[in-house]
Design an enzyme around this catalytic site. Sequence first.
Site, PDB file in Angstrom:
ATOM      1  N   SER A  64       0.869  -1.179   0.000  1.00 21.02           N
ATOM      2  CA  SER A  64       0.000   0.000   0.000  1.00 21.02           C
ATOM      3  C   SER A  64       0.898   1.217   0.000  1.00 21.02           C
ATOM      4  CB  SER A  64      -0.853  -0.010   1.278  1.00 21.02           C
ATOM      5  OG  SER A  64      -1.448   1.248   1.501  1.00 21.02           O
TER       6      SER A  64
ATOM      7  N   TYR B 162      -2.000  -1.362  10.352  1.00 24.14           N
ATOM      8  CA  TYR B 162      -1.930  -1.444   8.882  1.00 24.14           C
ATOM      9  C   TYR B 162      -0.571  -0.928   8.379  1.00 24.14           C
ATOM     10  CZ  TYR B 162      -3.773  -1.123   4.072  1.00 24.14           C
ATOM     11  OH  TYR B 162      -3.997  -1.280   2.726  1.00 24.14           O
TER      12      TYR B 162
END
Length: 243
Positions: A127, A140
């Site tokens: 990401s 995350y």
Amino acid sequence: MSSVTGHTALVTGAASGIGLACARALADAGAKVHLVDLDPGVRDIASEVGGVGHVLDLTSSVSALPAEVDVLVNNAGVQHVAPIHEFPAERFSAMVELMLGAAFRLTRHVLPHMYSRGWGRLVHISSVHGLRASAFKSAYVAAKHGLEGFSKVAALEGAPHGVTSNCVAPGYVRTPLVEKQIADQARVHGISEADVSGQIFLQRTAVKRLIEPSEVADAVMWLCDNSFVTGTSLAVDGGWTAQ
Ligand SMILES: NC(=O)c1ccc[n+]([C@@H]2O[C@H](COP(=O)([O-])OP(=O)(O)OC[C@H]3O[C@@H](n4cnc5c(N)ncnc54)[C@H](O)[C@@H]3O)[C@@H](O)[C@H]2O)c1
């Protein structure tokens, strides 16, 4: 003809979003595709895509999954938005286990086959949060930064065996993972749900739109076709990390 034609691929989190787009692209290119997901719907989705479905919680053992895999796409992931002092500790551990631990365990599971064939492609869906941080996404960001590091090690170890390892680092993609965090983003940032798109999702990207899952799959397929690109991260982020 693609370099994946005739090869066997395994995609995690393949019942939805980016994973499903990757499974479709690989199947369309002539790969035999294993689709793995927690969601039992993956069986029907696999039939539709022309692959084989496996229902599995990836925080548990992966030993039941096929090991004869030439292309591994580590994609399954989840999000939880909360400040660190309120972040449930068990949720933090489970997210790191899914997005980093499972990527390690699956890579370990398939590498002997790739090494024996002298060819393999490891693609990890990281990401922009593997390269940059945002507040309220501690698990995350930690997991994705870890995945970026793990991928580089796999690239160094895999190179003598014809195995490449790379990350794809998207900005916000139009998938359920993004839709599900609108309410939490509004709460932690103290803004309305209507303002989340403009103020959170599109604020740091120069190209003011969400990315489509198929655009991420295109990047995955490009990495599969390259033997010299390894140990890197391909940002598909509309210019976010250019700043
Ligand atoms: N959507 C985005 O904006 C975006 C941006 C950058 C990176 N990513 C990454 O892309 C990947 C896919 O995200 P998406 O947006 O397609 O999400 P999604 O929610 O559409 O799909 C994720 C899939 O993973 C599965 N999954 C979740 N937990 C699992 C578990 N324990 N075991 C097995 N399967 C499990 C879900 O059932 C779901 O089918 C994730 O790793 C995510 O971090 C997404």
